[in-house]
Design an enzyme around this catalytic site. Structure first.
Site, short mmCIF file in Angstrom:
data_model
loop_
_atom_site.label_atom_id
_atom_site.label_comp_id
_atom_site.label_asym_id
_atom_site.label_seq_id
_atom_site.Cartn_x
_atom_site.Cartn_y
_atom_site.Cartn_z
N VAL A 473 0.83 -1.31 0.10
CA VAL A 473 0.22 -0.02 0.01
C VAL A 473 0.88 1.01 0.04
O VAL A 473 0.45 2.12 -0.72
CB VAL A 473 -0.92 -0.01 1.38
CG1 VAL A 473 -1.78 1.34 1.22
CG2 VAL A 473 -1.90 -0.97 0.97
N THR A 552 0.94 1.01 7.57
CA THR A 552 1.27 -0.30 8.18
C THR A 552 0.12 -1.13 8.84
O THR A 552 -1.00 -0.61 8.65
CB THR A 552 2.50 0.02 9.22
OG1 THR A 552 1.63 0.47 10.55
CG2 THR A 552 3.62 0.78 8.74
N LEU A 610 -13.58 2.30 -1.33
CA LEU A 610 -15.02 2.65 -1.17
C LEU A 610 -15.25 3.69 -0.23
O LEU A 610 -14.73 3.75 0.72
CB LEU A 610 -15.78 1.25 -1.15
CG LEU A 610 -15.65 0.29 -1.81
CD1 LEU A 610 -16.50 -1.15 -1.63
CD2 LEU A 610 -16.14 0.85 -3.38
N ASP A 675 -10.33 -9.53 11.02
CA ASP A 675 -10.67 -8.55 10.08
C ASP A 675 -12.10 -7.84 9.92
O ASP A 675 -12.05 -6.49 9.95
CB ASP A 675 -9.87 -8.76 8.88
CG ASP A 675 -9.63 -7.83 8.02
OD1 ASP A 675 -9.00 -6.71 8.37
OD2 ASP A 675 -10.34 -7.59 6.78
N LYS A 679 -13.64 -4.01 11.20
CA LYS A 679 -14.20 -3.22 10.17
C LYS A 679 -15.70 -2.86 10.90
O LYS A 679 -16.15 -1.87 10.73
CB LYS A 679 -14.51 -3.79 8.83
CG LYS A 679 -12.92 -4.02 8.18
CD LYS A 679 -13.05 -4.61 6.94
CE LYS A 679 -11.51 -4.77 6.15
NZ LYS A 679 -11.76 -5.46 4.94
#
Length: 811
Positions: A473, A552, A610, A675, A679
């Site tokens: 990234v 990171t 998004l 994960d 979120k």
């Protein structure tokens, strides 16, 4: 007729003095000119330093004297080519040096250096340089300034006798030669005939006196800069030359540190409405700055920013000051009588305190003087001893248009506040052409840069970026910044300046910007760095308009956010750890950013590029309420359940997800729902509900013991699940259903679970690693708002981070 004044740097080297000759001869072809010159650059200081050696009986005075003689001799040998002219000039110069030697020797013998003797010594600088320049410029006529620049003593101080001087100047220059050569700075007492001077920078004043007395067309000040700058170019790289200034604006900038023109220079020509042009001897074709009474098309509210370092603020305070007449008179009279200049005054409306700004070098003396002046009041408690705070800096924003522009002060303080800069004292005159304020010395560079940027004095708005993480990234982000750099500069007047890049072990920093074509090599050869060192370096650089970008997944790096926000550095995080950390920490980060006027942005924490979080924030800010969120938020799990088939068992899809870069290095992080839970917690919090990860109800599809064993054991036993998954997959195929790992928030209650969806459900046709979110709100109740798209991958995540950066840049 023109008057041209050349400063010390303009006669300080062979190249500059030859440039001076060319400029003068070119102007003299058009009209008569009077040329005023300073001593050779640095000679006045050299003369004073040598006199101090002689005063102390130090034999070094002879060596320093010889250095001055040698410098002038070398200049003459180099620039005067005609043998006769050179011989005559040497006679004149050596006679002057013999006189100077005798004076120094006298000081050395009797260990006494009176003001009269000191004035005589420093006069030799201009007397020497003007004779050299007069010989260099053929056809010029040398005039002795002592014959017509007269001073008098008033109230113990030396000042110009204007009436007598004007009369003598008119008489001396009744018939103007083509080129007149005059030594600047020096004068003569009208009564005693003693040599005096017009003070440091007095050559400018000499030129202004001549221009005003003779009604010159223009006064040109030739120096080593292109004119007045919007700020100090040594501090602000984007500072540029101001083409036009009013007399008032120029005076204000001169008084506050812009050492382009000696302040007393402006008054004589201002009265006569004679323009001043500031030009660069080393760039004679440059436009320069013109100073005049009226400026056309003067649109900008402020023209420039000036500053004074080494400021001390002395506060005179006491209850007895309220309503008492004469306190301020005593303050300023006592300081003036002792030769201390006050350049800033700030008084509380309650009248119980007055703060004054003086140079650090005068601070101790000023405190002692004021304590002595108010000794009686201090002894009986009516006043307090003087309070002194040193190591400060004074900044002034200057512009005549400020008086016509509402909100300048508000913008000033808002800009400084968002940058974490506290204003210690403030002064603004009723003319509204100058707002002066005091800040801590270490904040000066940051204050100058942020104000220069905020008030549109810079060609570009600058955003200084610290990028942590150069993996997939971070690497893509740097590529995108590099590719868009010129486009943003040209069309958006935005300069994205990457001033720091850190990997997991190394870091590089450059205040002026890092070469993005070469940063990998620079990192390899840089010193090792850890998160604490990274934090200290960033805070120590104290750069304006700073943004820390975390690419990171490090818990240690996320722990640095609070320090950055507290020091007015915005934070953009692709790292999900901080926003999903315990609620109290999340709330502290949000509140700190709000209170400090900076931004904490983490749009890519959910859905990569998004606009999910931004949409939720927009809905809430418009008064809507989020009632329910249903989402497929894991690109990894969506990929797995789209890939599973009769030919590709469950264990194989997990391996493919890892090999193609969709999953974490250890896929169990995805399979455990960790994960997705992070979120969901972030979305729920942004929707206005208080929730922690422990509050999320989990319905997982992989047995718990698979998460407790080693990674090697995990891969060994994973195929054991294939049979059951294939059995259920066949059943779903018959029922025309598909698996989706769904995160749900319903009125604050949160769950994650593997669900079966039929062909009528919006999640059914979700392809590849795409994400989808359904938002049910009070406005979107019957038909939920749907956000769908590519929700994984380095490029789209980097693009989302880039969008966050741009949102800060466009505030």
């Amino acid at each position: 007729m023109k008057v041209l004044k050349f400063g010390g740097t303009s006669v300080g080297s062979v190249s500059s003095i030859l440039s001076l000759r060319n400029i003068v001869e070119k102007e003299a072809k058009r009209q008569p000119v009077i040329v005023v010159v300073s001593a050779l650059g640095g000679v006045t200081d050299h003369l004073i330093a040598t006199s101090q050696f002689a005063l102390k009986g130090d034999e070094c005075w002879r060596e320093e004297y010889d250095k001055m003689v040698d410098r002038h001799h070398k200049m003459i040998d180099t620039i005067i080519t005609d043998p006769y002219d050179r011989e005559q000039l040497f006679k004149t110069v050596d006679t002057l040096f013999e006189q100077l030697h005798s004076i120094y020797y006298g000081v050395y013998l009797i260990h006494d250096l009176s003001q009269k003797t000191q004035d005589t010594i420093v006069s030799y600088g201009e007397r020497l340089s003007s004779n050299i320049v007069s010989t260099l410029i053929r056809g010029s006529k040398w005039f002795d300034a002592r014959k017509f620049i007269k001073t008098e003593e008033k109230f113990g101080k030396r000042s110009l006798d204007s009436d007598l001087t004007n009369k003598l100047v008119g008489k001396t220059f009744a018939e103007l030669p083509r080129i007149s050569l005059v030594p600047g700075f020096i004068a003569q007492d009208r009564d005693s005939g003693d040599i005096t001077n017009l003070g440091r920078g007095g050559s400018d004043y000499t030129a202004a006196i001549l221009a005003a007395s003779l009604d010159a067309e223009v006064l040109e000040i030739w120096t080593d800069v292109d004119g007045f700058m919007t700020a100090d170019p040594r501090v602000i790289k984007s500072a540029y030359t101001i083409n036009e200034l009013s007399y008032i604006e120029a005076m204000e900038l001169c008084n506050f540190g812009a050492k382009v023109v000696y302040p007393p220079t402006i008054y004589p020509v201002c009265v006569k409405n004679i323009p001043i042009k500031v030009k660069n001897t080393f760039n004679p074709d440059g436009q320069g700055t013109i100073i005049k009474s009226h400026i056309e098309n003067n649109q900008k509210p402020i023209k420039g920013i000036s500053s004074i370092k080494d400021t001390t603020l002395i506060t005179v305070t006491g209850l007895s000051m309220v309503g008492v007449v004469g306190v301020n008179r005593r303050i300023f009279t006592s300081l003036a009588n002792n030769g201390i200049s006050v350049f800033l005054v700030s008084q509380a409306s309650s009248e119980n305190s007055t703060s004054i700004g003086v140079k650090d070098g005068d601070a101790e003396k000023a405190v002692n003087i004021l304590n002595e002046e108010f000794q009686l009041e201090i002894e009986d408690g009516r006043m307090f001893p003087m309070h002194k705070e040193s190591g400060l800096a004074t900044v002034a924003i200057v512009g005549e248009n400020m008086k016509h522009s509402a909100g300048i002060a508000g913008k000033l303080f808002g800009t400084l506040g968002r940058s974490g800069i506290s204003v210690i004292a403030l002064a603004q005159g009723s003319s509204e052409t100058n707002i002066s304020f005091v800040v801590r010395g270490e904040a000066l560079r940051k204050a100058l840069n942020v104000l220069h940027d905020s008030f549109f004095l810079s060609e570009y708005k600058v955003l200084n970026l610290f990028i942590c993480g150069v993996g997939t990234v971070g690497g893509k982000l740097i590529e995108q910044i590099k590719s868009q750099y010129d486009e943003l500069k040209q069309h958006s007047h935005l300069k994205l300046n990457v001033v720091g890049i850190a990997s997991s072990h190394n870091a590089i920093f450059n205040r002026d910007g890092i070469d993005l074509d070469n940063y990998h090599e620079l990192l390899k050869t840089s010193e090792e760095s850890n998160p604490e060192q990274l934090r200290d370096k960033i805070l120590g650089m104290n750069i304006f308009n700073s943004v820390f970008v975390d690419c990171t997944a490090s818990k240690e790096v996320a722990a640095l956010y609070l320090s950055f926000l507290q020091h007015n550095i915005s934070v953009i995080a692709a790292n999900k750890i901080a926003a999903s950390s315990p609620y109290d920490n999340y709330e502290l980060l949000k509140q700190t950013a709000l209170q400090r006027g900076v931004k904490f942005r983490f749009e890519t924490n959910v859905g990569a590029g998004l606009p999910i979080i931004g949409t939720i924030n927009d809905l809430r800010n418009s008064g809507d309420k989020i009632l329910k969120i249903e989402a497929v938020l894991s690109g990894t799990l969506n990929f797995i359940f789209n890939e599973i088939s009769n030919d590709v068992p469950f264990s194989e899809t997990v391996l493919r997800a890892k090999e193609q870069g969709y999953s974490e290095p250890d896929p169990r992080i995805d399979l455990s729902g960790t994960d997705v839970i992070r979120k969901l917690v972030i979305l729920t919090r942004e929707a206005g509900y208080k929730v922690d990860q422990e509050d999320v109800e989990k319905h997982l599809f992989v047995p718990e013991d698979y998460f407790q064993c080693s990674e090697e054991e995990f891969w060994k036993h994973l195929p054991n699940l294939d049979k059951e998954f294939e059995k259920q997959r066949k059943r779903l195929a018959k029922e025309n259903k598909r698996w989706r790992f769904v995160a749900t928030m319903d009125h604050g209650k949160t769950t994650v679970a593997l669900k079966e969806v039929d062909a009528m459900h919006p999640f059914y046709n979700l392809e590849g690693s795409n994400n989808i979110v359904l938002l049910t709100t009070e406005r979107y109740k019957e038909y939920p708002m749907q956000i769908q798209g590519y929700g994984a991958g380095a490029s789209v995540t980097a693009a989302g981070v880039f969008a966050n950066i741009m949102s800060i840049a466009n505030i």
